[in-house]
Design a protein around this motif. Structure first.
Motif, mmCIF file in Angstrom:
data_model
loop_
_atom_site.group_PDB
_atom_site.id
_atom_site.type_symbol
_atom_site.label_atom_id
_atom_site.label_comp_id
_atom_site.label_asym_id
_atom_site.label_seq_id
_atom_site.Cartn_x
_atom_site.Cartn_y
_atom_site.Cartn_z
ATOM 1 N N ALA A 61 0.848 -1.192 0.000
ATOM 2 C CA ALA A 61 0.000 0.000 0.000
ATOM 3 C C ALA A 61 0.885 1.244 0.000
ATOM 4 O O ALA A 61 1.756 1.374 0.849
ATOM 5 C CB ALA A 61 -0.902 -0.012 1.228
ATOM 6 N N PRO A 62 0.664 2.163 -0.940
ATOM 7 C CA PRO A 62 1.478 3.369 -0.986
ATOM 8 C C PRO A 62 1.076 4.398 0.072
ATOM 9 O O PRO A 62 1.832 5.314 0.365
ATOM 10 C CB PRO A 62 1.216 3.913 -2.394
ATOM 11 N N MET A 63 -0.124 4.230 0.638
ATOM 12 C CA MET A 63 -0.652 5.174 1.621
ATOM 13 C C MET A 63 -1.747 4.483 2.421
ATOM 14 O O MET A 63 -2.252 3.454 2.003
ATOM 15 C CB MET A 63 -1.211 6.404 0.910
ATOM 16 N N PRO A 64 -2.140 5.030 3.572
ATOM 17 C CA PRO A 64 -3.251 4.440 4.304
ATOM 18 C C PRO A 64 -4.556 4.644 3.530
ATOM 19 O O PRO A 64 -4.707 5.646 2.836
ATOM 20 C CB PRO A 64 -3.292 5.220 5.621
ATOM 21 N N GLY A 65 -5.457 3.700 3.645
ATOM 22 C CA GLY A 65 -6.736 3.826 2.960
ATOM 23 C C GLY A 65 -7.585 2.590 3.125
ATOM 24 O O GLY A 65 -7.362 1.769 4.015
ATOM 25 N N GLU A 68 -8.855 3.422 -1.837
ATOM 26 C CA GLU A 68 -9.444 4.745 -1.603
ATOM 27 C C GLU A 68 -8.676 5.418 -0.476
ATOM 28 O O GLU A 68 -8.502 4.857 0.597
ATOM 29 C CB GLU A 68 -10.913 4.636 -1.208
ATOM 30 N N ALA A 69 -8.203 6.635 -0.745
ATOM 31 C CA ALA A 69 -7.518 7.428 0.268
ATOM 32 C C ALA A 69 -7.961 8.877 0.084
ATOM 33 O O ALA A 69 -7.886 9.405 -1.023
ATOM 34 C CB ALA A 69 -6.009 7.303 0.125
ATOM 35 N N MET A 70 -8.437 9.483 1.142
ATOM 36 C CA MET A 70 -8.894 10.866 1.118
ATOM 37 C C MET A 70 -9.932 11.090 0.017
ATOM 38 O O MET A 70 -9.866 12.060 -0.746
ATOM 39 C CB MET A 70 -7.708 11.811 0.977
ATOM 40 N N LYS A 71 -10.872 10.157 -0.104
ATOM 41 C CA LYS A 71 -11.983 10.207 -1.062
ATOM 42 C C LYS A 71 -11.547 10.176 -2.525
ATOM 43 O O LYS A 71 -12.279 10.576 -3.404
ATOM 44 C CB LYS A 71 -12.870 11.419 -0.795
ATOM 45 N N MET A 72 -10.321 9.697 -2.752
ATOM 46 C CA MET A 72 -9.838 9.531 -4.126
ATOM 47 C C MET A 72 -9.519 8.062 -4.362
ATOM 48 O O MET A 72 -9.009 7.384 -3.477
ATOM 49 C CB MET A 72 -8.588 10.382 -4.367
ATOM 50 N N GLU A 95 -2.675 0.264 6.092
ATOM 51 C CA GLU A 95 -1.715 1.326 6.396
ATOM 52 C C GLU A 95 -0.637 1.333 5.312
ATOM 53 O O GLU A 95 -0.443 0.335 4.607
ATOM 54 C CB GLU A 95 -1.063 1.078 7.769
ATOM 55 N N ALA A 96 0.060 2.434 5.178
ATOM 56 C CA ALA A 96 1.147 2.529 4.205
ATOM 57 C C ALA A 96 2.173 1.427 4.479
ATOM 58 O O ALA A 96 2.551 1.202 5.613
ATOM 59 C CB ALA A 96 1.806 3.900 4.283
#
Length: 121
Positions: free
Chosen positions: A57-61, A84-88, A112-113
């Protein structure tokens, strides 16, 4: 006083917290009582065998979709999962050519990232 629910090692506690700084005398708060916590969703077991190439995962989501299946051949840049991260919606792609060895997350899972999402051979 503010009321909070705090979860420690899977057990939820309802607590009352007093804000300090005023001249008011502290009110006696009832002892925190454990509250039944909602059971945590079990993480899916890794499929068959894990591969040598990890897709992380490149970022939490939250996992919205799994686009590849175990045994499927993928090329570098092919979409494996949608995160999905920050609604994107972010496409998580294969880092190199290979065959999907395992999918280690399920749709709806929070990650998590750096978490391993899938492996390739």
């Amino acid at each position: 006083m503010k009321n909070y629910r705090i979860t420690v090692n899977g057990t939820a506690y309802d607590v009352a917290v007093e804000e300090l700084g005023g001249s008011a005398a502290p009110a006696s708060a009832p002892a925190a009582a454990p509250v039944a916590a909602a059971p945590a969703a079990a993480a899916p077991a890794p499929s068959a065998g894990a591969g040598s190439i990890t897709v992380t995962a490149p970022m939490p989501g939250k996992i919205l979709a799994v686009k590849a299946s175990v045994g499927q051949a993928v090329k570098k840049g092919d979409v494996v999962l949608i995160l999905e991260a920050m609604k994107m919606e972010n496409e998580v792609v294969a880092p190199e050519d290979g065959t999907v060895a395992s999918i280690d997350v399920a749709v709806g899972a929070a990650v998590e990232a750096g978490d391993t999402l899938a492996t390739l051979n």
